[in-house]
Design a protein around this motif. Structure first.
Motif, PDB file in Angstrom:
ATOM      1  N   ASP A  28       0.850  -1.196   0.000  1.00 48.31           N
ATOM      2  CA  ASP A  28       0.000   0.000   0.000  1.00 48.31           C
ATOM      3  C   ASP A  28       0.884   1.244   0.000  1.00 48.31           C
ATOM      4  N   THR A  29       0.872   2.061   1.034  1.00 52.05           N
ATOM      5  CA  THR A  29       1.655   3.295   1.048  1.00 52.05           C
ATOM      6  C   THR A  29       2.973   3.154   1.804  1.00 52.05           C
ATOM      7  N   ARG A  30       3.278   1.966   2.295  1.00 53.10           N
ATOM      8  CA  ARG A  30       4.501   1.745   3.076  1.00 53.10           C
ATOM      9  C   ARG A  30       5.538   1.019   2.209  1.00 53.10           C
ATOM     10  N   LEU A  31       6.778   1.505   2.271  1.00 54.80           N
ATOM     11  CA  LEU A  31       7.881   0.943   1.497  1.00 54.80           C
ATOM     12  C   LEU A  31       8.923   0.376   2.454  1.00 54.80           C
ATOM     13  N   TYR A  32       9.227  -0.902   2.318  1.00 56.95           N
ATOM     14  CA  TYR A  32      10.243  -1.580   3.117  1.00 56.95           C
ATOM     15  C   TYR A  32      11.492  -1.732   2.254  1.00 56.95           C
ATOM     16  N   ILE A  33      12.583  -1.076   2.648  1.00 59.67           N
ATOM     17  CA  ILE A  33      13.812  -1.070   1.857  1.00 59.67           C
ATOM     18  C   ILE A  33      14.818  -2.018   2.493  1.00 59.67           C
ATOM     19  N   ALA A  34      15.284  -2.983   1.708  1.00 60.02           N
ATOM     20  CA  ALA A  34      16.306  -3.922   2.173  1.00 60.02           C
ATOM     21  C   ALA A  34      17.610  -3.178   2.430  1.00 60.02           C
ATOM     22  N   GLY A  35      18.465  -3.756   3.262  1.00 63.15           N
ATOM     23  CA  GLY A  35      19.748  -3.148   3.577  1.00 63.15           C
ATOM     24  C   GLY A  35      20.558  -2.851   2.326  1.00 63.15           C
ATOM     25  N   GLN A  36      21.017  -1.603   2.237  1.00 60.52           N
ATOM     26  CA  GLN A  36      21.812  -1.163   1.094  1.00 60.52           C
ATOM     27  C   GLN A  36      23.264  -1.017   1.506  1.00 60.52           C
ATOM     28  N   ILE A  37      24.150  -1.458   0.627  1.00 57.94           N
ATOM     29  CA  ILE A  37      25.581  -1.409   0.882  1.00 57.94           C
ATOM     30  C   ILE A  37      26.249  -0.528  -0.167  1.00 57.94           C
ATOM     31  N   GLY A  38      27.532  -0.330  -0.007  1.00 54.75           N
ATOM     32  CA  GLY A  38      28.276   0.576  -0.878  1.00 54.75           C
ATOM     33  C   GLY A  38      28.815  -0.040  -2.140  1.00 54.75           C
ATOM     34  N   ARG A  39      27.944  -0.692  -2.908  1.00 55.95           N
ATOM     35  CA  ARG A  39      28.323  -1.197  -4.232  1.00 55.95           C
ATOM     36  C   ARG A  39      27.823  -0.233  -5.294  1.00 55.95           C
ATOM     37  N   ASN A  40      28.649  -0.014  -6.319  1.00 61.75           N
ATOM     38  CA  ASN A  40      28.264   0.871  -7.414  1.00 61.75           C
ATOM     39  C   ASN A  40      27.497   0.101  -8.491  1.00 61.75           C
ATOM     40  N   ASP A  41      27.225   0.770  -9.602  1.00 63.08           N
ATOM     41  CA  ASP A  41      26.451   0.151 -10.681  1.00 63.08           C
ATOM     42  C   ASP A  41      27.160  -1.029 -11.338  1.00 63.08           C
ATOM     43  N   GLN A  42      28.471  -1.110 -11.169  1.00 63.18           N
ATOM     44  CA  GLN A  42      29.221  -2.245 -11.714  1.00 63.18           C
ATOM     45  C   GLN A  42      29.320  -3.387 -10.700  1.00 63.18           C
ATOM     46  N   ARG A  43      28.585  -3.227  -9.598  1.00 64.75           N
ATOM     47  CA  ARG A  43      28.540  -4.217  -8.519  1.00 64.75           C
ATOM     48  C   ARG A  43      29.875  -4.331  -7.787  1.00 64.75           C
ATOM     49  N   GLU A  44      30.650  -3.262  -7.834  1.00 62.28           N
ATOM     50  CA  GLU A  44      31.944  -3.231  -7.164  1.00 62.28           C
ATOM     51  C   GLU A  44      31.814  -2.470  -5.854  1.00 62.28           C
ATOM     52  N   LEU A  45      32.517  -2.946  -4.843  1.00 60.18           N
ATOM     53  CA  LEU A  45      32.570  -2.253  -3.571  1.00 60.18           C
ATOM     54  C   LEU A  45      33.314  -0.936  -3.744  1.00 60.18           C
ATOM     55  N   VAL A  46      32.738   0.139  -3.262  1.00 56.44           N
ATOM     56  CA  VAL A  46      33.416   1.437  -3.240  1.00 56.44           C
ATOM     57  C   VAL A  46      34.310   1.409  -2.002  1.00 56.44           C
ATOM     58  N   ALA A  47      35.613   1.485  -2.213  1.00 54.46           N
ATOM     59  CA  ALA A  47      36.568   1.205  -1.136  1.00 54.46           C
ATOM     60  C   ALA A  47      36.723   2.340  -0.134  1.00 54.46           C
ATOM     61  N   GLU A  48      36.801   3.573  -0.595  1.00 57.13           N
ATOM     62  CA  GLU A  48      37.047   4.704   0.314  1.00 57.13           C
ATOM     63  C   GLU A  48      35.810   4.915   1.175  1.00 57.13           C
ATOM     64  N   LYS A  49      36.016   5.114   2.473  1.00 58.81           N
ATOM     65  CA  LYS A  49      34.907   5.091   3.437  1.00 58.81           C
ATOM     66  C   LYS A  49      33.822   6.127   3.145  1.00 58.81           C
ATOM     67  N   GLU A  50      34.172   7.395   2.995  1.00 64.11           N
ATOM     68  CA  GLU A  50      33.141   8.405   2.746  1.00 64.11           C
ATOM     69  C   GLU A  50      32.424   8.137   1.432  1.00 64.11           C
ATOM     70  N   ALA A  51      33.170   7.779   0.395  1.00 61.05           N
ATOM     71  CA  ALA A  51      32.555   7.472  -0.898  1.00 61.05           C
ATOM     72  C   ALA A  51      31.630   6.265  -0.781  1.00 61.05           C
ATOM     73  N   GLN A  52      31.995   5.288   0.036  1.00 58.15           N
ATOM     74  CA  GLN A  52      31.131   4.131   0.252  1.00 58.15           C
ATOM     75  C   GLN A  52      29.832   4.552   0.932  1.00 58.15           C
ATOM     76  N   PHE A  53      29.930   5.428   1.925  1.00 57.31           N
ATOM     77  CA  PHE A  53      28.730   5.917   2.605  1.00 57.31           C
ATOM     78  C   PHE A  53      27.824   6.660   1.622  1.00 57.31           C
ATOM     79  N   VAL A  54      28.429   7.483   0.773  1.00 55.04           N
ATOM     80  CA  VAL A  54      27.657   8.199  -0.250  1.00 55.04           C
ATOM     81  C   VAL A  54      26.965   7.200  -1.169  1.00 55.04           C
ATOM     82  N   GLN A  55      27.678   6.152  -1.573  1.00 57.49           N
ATOM     83  CA  GLN A  55      27.082   5.143  -2.456  1.00 57.49           C
ATOM     84  C   GLN A  55      25.882   4.468  -1.801  1.00 57.49           C
TER      85      GLN A  55
END
Length: 130
Positions: A28-55
């Protein structure tokens, strides 16, 4: 009867198809979002900490937008941290996206995330459109 919709942003189909779960589920009007991690569109881990948080927050943003929502619709977030000393950096990055929104928040320390080294943050949430 409630209406349930699987939310899969473009580029995140592998989550459903290969990993076997939905990036988010709308009931209905509620959205349940699964845990998101710092992978980019290429499915690669963003290594630098702040950039990972942004991702992490960019991934959340994609899901929210695909569902027709935004950060202002978040009512609850849970963040998982491999180092709780990262909370000031986390809050700095989070505030760039929340822009004055104040969902309920729980921060949890975790020994590891995704069963692999290098992941510092995972964030899940619940959004409600009124």
């Amino acid at each position: 009867m409630a209406t349930k919709t699987i939310i899969v942003p473009e580029g995140m189909e592998f989550i459903r198809d290969e990993l076997g779960y939905a990036p988010a589920v709308q009931v209905d009007t509620r959205l349940y979002i699964a845990g998101q991690i710092g992978r980019n569109d290429q499915r690669e881990l963003v290594a630098e900490k702040e950039a990972q948080f942004v991702q992490v927050f960019e991934n959340l943003k994609r899901i929210l937008e695909t569902a027709g929502s935004g950060f202002e619709d978040l009512v609850e977030i849970t963040s998982y941290h491999t180092d709780m000393r990262d909370l000031p950096l986390y809050m700095e990055v989070r505030n760039r996206y929340m822009n004055g929104c104040y969902p309920a928040w729980t921060a949890i320390g975790a020994a590891s995330l995704c069963g692999a080294p290098g992941y510092f943050l995972e964030v899940k949430g619940i959004a409600e459109r009124v």
